[in-house]
Design an enzyme around this catalytic site. Structure first.
Site, PDB file in Angstrom:
ATOM      1  N   ASN A 235       0.862  -1.184   0.000  1.00 10.86           N
ATOM      2  CA  ASN A 235       0.000   0.000   0.000  1.00 10.86           C
ATOM      3  C   ASN A 235       0.901   1.237   0.000  1.00 10.86           C
ATOM      4  O   ASN A 235       2.136   1.128   0.025  1.00 10.86           O
ATOM      5  CB  ASN A 235      -0.972  -0.005   1.190  1.00 10.86           C
ATOM      6  CG  ASN A 235      -0.264  -0.052   2.528  1.00 10.86           C
ATOM      7  OD1 ASN A 235       0.816   0.510   2.714  1.00 10.86           O
ATOM      8  ND2 ASN A 235      -0.868  -0.748   3.495  1.00 10.86           N
TER       9      ASN A 235
ATOM     10  N   GLU B 150       3.346   1.528   3.006  1.00 11.42           N
ATOM     11  CA  GLU B 150       4.443   0.561   2.922  1.00 11.42           C
ATOM     12  C   GLU B 150       5.467   0.970   1.864  1.00 11.42           C
ATOM     13  O   GLU B 150       6.680   0.824   2.057  1.00 11.42           O
ATOM     14  CB  GLU B 150       3.883  -0.828   2.622  1.00 11.42           C
ATOM     15  CG  GLU B 150       3.109  -1.437   3.785  1.00 11.42           C
ATOM     16  CD  GLU B 150       2.196  -2.584   3.395  1.00 11.42           C
ATOM     17  OE1 GLU B 150       1.752  -3.319   4.299  1.00 11.42           O
ATOM     18  OE2 GLU B 150       1.897  -2.732   2.186  1.00 11.42           O
TER      19      GLU B 150
ATOM     20  N   ASP C 261      -6.084  -8.441   1.495  1.00 12.05           N
ATOM     21  CA  ASP C 261      -6.183  -9.872   1.205  1.00 12.05           C
ATOM     22  C   ASP C 261      -7.084 -10.129  -0.001  1.00 12.05           C
ATOM     23  O   ASP C 261      -6.796 -10.988  -0.840  1.00 12.05           O
ATOM     24  CB  ASP C 261      -6.764 -10.618   2.418  1.00 12.05           C
ATOM     25  CG  ASP C 261      -5.902 -10.484   3.656  1.00 12.05           C
ATOM     26  OD1 ASP C 261      -4.675 -10.379   3.501  1.00 12.05           O
ATOM     27  OD2 ASP C 261      -6.460 -10.476   4.767  1.00 12.05           O
TER      28      ASP C 261
END
Length: 463
Positions: A186, A189, A254
């Site tokens: 993301n 990150e 996920d």
């Protein structure tokens, strides 16, 4: 078949309601009504793949007290021969307390230390043994110790040797992912990995190319929350988000990982895979908790964004499934019904008031045959599909169901709404379905507005 390797865990939900503050500390007191275990972490990736109809191969290391996690896997008919138990570790359990659709607190029980070389080899050998069966490999790294740098690099080398697409959902230590086919961070990150702030699109582009080149990746896909996704491959491509309502982002990453893997296991078009994953994310963030998404829901989202409201017009079987899902999310369902033969201001204001009573408004519409029996041979003026489509075009209406019976009783039984809405003309009368719902609300009509009066006015003008 898709292989999923990473940190598997139990997502434990405690659902309840809160109506007071504790006298002991300034915190809410939550009365727990229901508890539920779901597959979490890499398990949520698997859950999403199974919901999409994909066959999975899993491998991980879990710890003592593993019964709850193994039970969840077996309930999904997942082969657990690649799940290895290290009694020196804890099986990860994340517990979330949710009141009135809001997460109040989360508390975790876990082991974060890296797995031993013995268990690394067990996972690697299991993957080697099954590599020919696998189309795509997904690594779900929650930094809980399973995907060590050594193991991750061995899996990357193995995937490259066998020409398998490998997609990694990364955490902080990006040095583990050198030479991977794709990683999917993301924005936060990516910012950490690039060691720079990302406040503008120029920053994003600079950080993206920096990380892609330093790690020698084939592709870098960055999820940008409400800004969509950005892909760094041969070129830079950015697509907007599709999310309309965001209730909970738990597990959204996920879902993106699973939907990317699912699409790319069947097609090579990466841009189409991005749009598919983007639509899946839009569905899942509108739900509470670590949720999953079906192909049908993804298709509905894509149709909605094409300004096609046909997805709102559903049959009995589908509305029952939708209503059950809404009840699971503790959404308040409002139901009303009618012929809605010539849609007018009175109808719209009535439906607006009905929607204000809850979260979702489901409207039952009498079929052509049903209207004819109730109103006479000259009715309806408009076909059942036309009437349903016009209702579905209203923003306040969430779903429309055409029913053929004289009353909507059977439909109400399927929906089990919290609130049943009818006009004030039902005051003192029995309302069909009142025995099923929690509450009946009667709403005033707009004076002088009715289909019958519109028809009479047209006839008078043509007389």
């Amino acid at each position: 078949m898709i292989a999923v390797i990473g940190d598997f865990m139990v997502d434990h939900y405690l659902w309840g309601k809160s109506e007071r503050i504790s006298p002991e500390a300034p915190v809410p007191v939550v009365e727990i009504i229901k508890e539920e275990d779901r597959l979490g972490g890499a398990g949520n990736v698997v859950n999403n793949l199974i919901t999409l109809g994909e066959e999975v191969l899993i491998s991980t290391v879990i710890g003592k007290n593993s019964n709850r996690l193994l039970k969840l896997l077996k309930e999904k008919n997942i082969d657990t021969s690649g799940v290895f138990i290290d009694e020196n570790r804890e099986t990860i359990i994340k517990s979330r307390v949710i009141a009135e659709n809001h997460q109040v607190i989360r508390y975790d029980k876990e082991t974060k230390t890296p797995i031993s070389s013995e268990y690394e080899e067990k996972i690697l050998n299991y993957l080697k043994k099954n590599i020919e069966k696998v189309n795509v490999i997904l690594l779900s790294d929650y930094e809980k110790g399973v995907l060590t740098k050594s193991l991750t690099q061995k899996i990357i080398k193995l995937s490259n040797k066998y020409n398998k697409k490998l997609i990694i959902d990364p955490k902080k230590d990006f040095s583990k992912y050198v030479n991977a086919w794709m990683i999917k961070p993301n924005k936060k990150e990516l910012s950490i990995a690039a060691n720079m702030g990302i406040n503008t699109e120029r920053d994003l582009i600079k950080a993206g190319w920096k990380v892609k080149n330093e790690l020698n990746l084939d592709y870098l896909l960055v999820t940008l929350s409400d800004e969509g996704m950005a892909l760094f491959g041969e070129d830079y491509i950015k697509i907007p988000t599709k999310a309309k309502e965001v209730y909970d982002v738990t597990g959204a990453g996920d879902t993106v990982l699973a939907s990317l893997g699912y699409y790319l296991s069947k097609n090579d078009n990466l841009i189409d895979a991005m749009y598919f994953a983007n639509a899946a994310a839009a569905v899942v963030v509108s739900k509470i908790g670590s949720a999953t998404v079906t192909l049908e829901e993804i298709e509905e989202t894509e149709r909605r964004l094409d300004n096609n409201v046909d997805y709102k017009i559903v049959d009995f079987k589908k509305i029952e499934h939708i209503a059950n899902d809404l009840h699971m999310q503790n959404k308040k369902i409002v139901f009303t019904n009618g012929c809605f033969d010539i849609l007018h201001l009175g109808h719209v204001k009535y439906l607006q008031k009905a929607k204000s009573l809850g979260d979702k408004l489901i409207v039952g519409v009498n079929s052509n045959a049903s209207v004819k029996r109730l109103k006479g041979k000259s009715r309806p003026v408009n076909d059942e599909y036309d009437r349903a489509y016009l209702l579905a075009s209203l923003e306040v209406v969430d779903y429309v169901v055409i029913f053929d019976e004289d009353t909507p009783y059977e439909l109400i039984k399927k929906v089990k709404p919290d609130i049943l809405v009818k006009g004030k003309d039902y005051e003192g009368k029995e309302v069909v379905g009142s025995d099923i719902v929690k509450e009946v609300k009667l709403i005033d009509f707009v004076e002088g507005k009715s289909t019958t009066k519109i028809i009479e006015k047209i006839k008078d003008k043509n007389a």
